[in-house]
Write an enzyme that holds these catalytic residues in place. Structure first.
Site, PDB file in Angstrom:
ATOM      1  N   SER A 146      49.358  59.313   0.914  1.00  0.00           N
ATOM      2  CA  SER A 146      49.860  59.062   2.223  1.00  0.00           C
ATOM      3  C   SER A 146      51.325  58.685   1.925  1.00  0.00           C
ATOM      4  O   SER A 146      51.821  58.109   1.073  1.00  0.00           O
ATOM      5  CB  SER A 146      49.160  58.134   3.046  1.00  0.00           C
ATOM      6  OG  SER A 146      49.920  57.865   4.091  1.00  0.00           O
ATOM      7  N   TYR A 159      45.662  49.570   3.819  1.00  0.00           N
ATOM      8  CA  TYR A 159      45.805  51.114   3.773  1.00  0.00           C
ATOM      9  C   TYR A 159      46.941  51.151   2.721  1.00  0.00           C
ATOM     10  O   TYR A 159      46.880  52.237   1.859  1.00  0.00           O
ATOM     11  CB  TYR A 159      45.918  51.739   4.968  1.00  0.00           C
ATOM     12  CG  TYR A 159      46.266  53.127   5.101  1.00  0.00           C
ATOM     13  CD1 TYR A 159      45.118  53.968   4.692  1.00  0.00           C
ATOM     14  CD2 TYR A 159      47.395  53.991   5.201  1.00  0.00           C
ATOM     15  CE1 TYR A 159      45.121  55.381   5.037  1.00  0.00           C
ATOM     16  CE2 TYR A 159      47.536  55.250   5.335  1.00  0.00           C
ATOM     17  CZ  TYR A 159      46.246  56.022   5.088  1.00  0.00           C
ATOM     18  OH  TYR A 159      46.316  57.423   5.070  1.00  0.00           O
TER      19      TYR A 159
HETATM   20  N1  LIG Z   1      45.978  62.306   9.570  1.00  0.00           N
HETATM   21  C1  LIG Z   1      46.959  61.958   9.193  1.00  0.00           C
HETATM   22  O1  LIG Z   1      48.013  61.692   9.704  1.00  0.00           O
HETATM   23  C2  LIG Z   1      47.081  61.212   7.691  1.00  0.00           C
HETATM   24  C3  LIG Z   1      48.366  60.984   7.070  1.00  0.00           C
HETATM   25  C4  LIG Z   1      48.446  60.663   5.735  1.00  0.00           C
HETATM   26  C5  LIG Z   1      47.096  60.745   4.986  1.00  0.00           C
HETATM   27  N2  LIG Z   1      46.135  60.838   5.472  1.00  0.00           N
HETATM   28  C6  LIG Z   1      44.904  61.080   4.656  1.00  0.00           C
HETATM   29  O2  LIG Z   1      44.121  62.176   4.913  1.00  0.00           O
HETATM   30  C7  LIG Z   1      43.053  62.066   4.384  1.00  0.00           C
HETATM   31  C8  LIG Z   1      42.053  62.700   5.387  1.00  0.00           C
HETATM   32  O3  LIG Z   1      42.107  61.860   6.726  1.00  0.00           O
HETATM   33  P1  LIG Z   1      41.843  62.621   8.243  1.00  0.00           P
HETATM   34  O4  LIG Z   1      43.165  62.300   9.008  1.00  0.00           O
HETATM   35  O5  LIG Z   1      41.563  64.054   7.935  1.00  0.00           O
HETATM   36  O6  LIG Z   1      41.003  61.886   8.776  1.00  0.00           O
HETATM   37  P2  LIG Z   1      39.394  62.214   9.188  1.00  0.00           P
HETATM   38  O7  LIG Z   1      38.957  60.846   9.948  1.00  0.00           O
HETATM   39  O8  LIG Z   1      39.523  63.268  10.245  1.00  0.00           O
HETATM   40  O9  LIG Z   1      38.315  62.343   8.219  1.00  0.00           O
HETATM   41  C9  LIG Z   1      38.071  61.414   7.173  1.00  0.00           C
HETATM   42  C10 LIG Z   1      36.559  61.422   6.823  1.00  0.00           C
HETATM   43  O10 LIG Z   1      36.226  60.599   5.760  1.00  0.00           O
HETATM   44  C11 LIG Z   1      34.818  60.422   6.026  1.00  0.00           C
HETATM   45  N3  LIG Z   1      34.542  59.248   5.278  1.00  0.00           N
HETATM   46  C12 LIG Z   1      34.957  57.879   5.682  1.00  0.00           C
HETATM   47  N4  LIG Z   1      34.296  57.039   5.100  1.00  0.00           N
HETATM   48  C13 LIG Z   1      33.447  57.716   4.027  1.00  0.00           C
HETATM   49  C14 LIG Z   1      32.626  57.201   3.140  1.00  0.00           C
HETATM   50  N5  LIG Z   1      32.378  56.021   2.691  1.00  0.00           N
HETATM   51  N6  LIG Z   1      32.202  58.224   2.310  1.00  0.00           N
HETATM   52  C15 LIG Z   1      32.265  59.358   2.359  1.00  0.00           C
HETATM   53  N7  LIG Z   1      33.238  59.978   3.513  1.00  0.00           N
HETATM   54  C16 LIG Z   1      33.804  58.959   4.172  1.00  0.00           C
HETATM   55  C17 LIG Z   1      34.507  60.530   7.659  1.00  0.00           C
HETATM   56  O11 LIG Z   1      33.204  60.562   7.851  1.00  0.00           O
HETATM   57  C18 LIG Z   1      35.562  61.510   7.888  1.00  0.00           C
HETATM   58  O12 LIG Z   1      34.984  62.948   7.683  1.00  0.00           O
HETATM   59  C19 LIG Z   1      42.674  60.512   4.099  1.00  0.00           C
HETATM   60  O13 LIG Z   1      42.771  60.252   2.905  1.00  0.00           O
HETATM   61  C20 LIG Z   1      43.911  60.030   5.038  1.00  0.00           C
HETATM   62  O14 LIG Z   1      44.128  58.701   4.489  1.00  0.00           O
HETATM   63  C21 LIG Z   1      46.055  61.403   6.759  1.00  0.00           C
END
Ligand SMILES: NC(=O)c1ccc[n+]([C@@H]2O[C@H](COP(=O)([O-])OP(=O)(O)OC[C@H]3O[C@@H](n4cnc5c(N)ncnc54)[C@H](O)[C@@H]3O)[C@@H](O)[C@H]2O)c1
Length: 254
Positions: A146, A159
């Site tokens: 991130s 985080y």
């Molecule tokens: N959306 C953003 O703006 C953003 C920005 C920077 C980084 N990220 C990173 O992108 C990645 C995906 O994020 P997203 O925005 O798609 O989130 P999201 O909430 O849509 O998806 C996250 C998924 O992780 C799963 N999860 C949570 N705990 C778990 C566990 N213990 N075991 C297995 N699965 C588990 C959840 O069920 C969910 O399906 C993450 O690593 C997040 O840190 C997202």
């Protein structure tokens, strides 16, 4: 003549693939011919991703996985290997984090869960996938970091620490296994529209403030990040390892 699909017959694991960036990445890997293990703690959501892939003509299986649990992650890797071989690609993407907590307000339980789900998960995925990749002659690992692992975000201490760890762990795996055919890179998304960021996207003022800082004038979509993941996982990035590819609409350089 139709060109060969980029991940034809490759066994690909995507964690956190029930939602958001992971789901989009799983769908796009499958479109490129991959045999995808859709791993998530949300089993119903994982099945929906599999349904979307099979409706699209692709091949995928759901695997209920808790990425913070060593036995569960080992079973995820073993299950992928038994069903589809490899794994050839591992995308460590699942996470959990408490919102809006500066360090003094972060409970020990939230800290531990954040580190376990967001950082230890990447350690476990690599720990169990690497031996199989080595046995198969190599592979590619892509970790979701991130921009919060590279620069400060308000009230996001646990985080930020976890994502900084992911970036460093990415270099370590690249360093230790590069000569044996395993590449390990990370993608660092900026603000991206997913269920996780839904509260931001529903708050017009906050969204306007945040997108105002983005040089491209819009927030990211899961497809923006998924395409970077496919690039890092594929042969096109064969000269890259240990890197963190920032996909953030220009936020960090502005
Ligand atoms: N959306 C953003 O703006 C953003 C920005 C920077 C980084 N990220 C990173 O992108 C990645 C995906 O994020 P997203 O925005 O798609 O989130 P999201 O909430 O849509 O998806 C996250 C998924 O992780 C799963 N999860 C949570 N705990 C778990 C566990 N213990 N075991 C297995 N699965 C588990 C959840 O069920 C969910 O399906 C993450 O690593 C997040 O840190 C997202």
């Amino acid at each position: 003549m139709p060109s060969r699909r980029r991940f034809e017959e490759r066994s690909v694991i995507v964690t956190g693939a029930a939602s958001g960036i992971g789901r989009e990445t799983a769908v796009r890997f499958a479109r490129e011919g991959a045999l995808v293990t859709v791993a998530d703690i949300d089993e119903a959501g994982a099945r929906q991703t599999v349904d979307a892939i099979t409706a699209d003509g692709g091949t995928a299986r759901a695997h209920r996985t808790d990425v913070s649990d060593p036995d569960s992650v080992e079973a995820m890797v073993d299950g992928a290997a038994e069903a589809y071989g490899g794994p050839h690609v591992l995308h460590n993407n699942a996470y959990w984090a408490p919102l809006g907590r500066a360090i003094a307000d972060t409970s020990q339980a939230d800290w531990d869960r954040t580190i376990a789900t967001t950082l230890t998960s990447v350690f476990l995925g690599c720990k169990f996938a690497v031996p199989r990749m080595l046995a198969g002659g190599g592979g590619a690992i892509v970790n979701t970091a991130s921009t919060a692992g590279l620069a400060a975000s308000p009230s996001f201490g646990a985080y930020m620490a976890a994502k900084g760890g992911v970036i460093s762990l990415t270099r370590s795996v690249a360093f230790d296994y590069g000569r044996q055919g395993i590449r390990c890179n990370a993608v660092a998304p900026g603000l991206t529209r997913t269920p996780a960021t839904d509260p931001v996207f529903r708050d017009r003022d906050r969204l306007g403030f945040l997108t105002g800082k983005l040089l491209v004038g819009r927030a990211g979509e899961p497809a923006d990040i998924a395409e970077a993941v496919l690039y890092l996982a594929g042969d096109e990035s064969g000269f890259m390892t240990g890197q963190t590819l920032v996909v953030d609409g220009g936020r960090l350089i502005a």
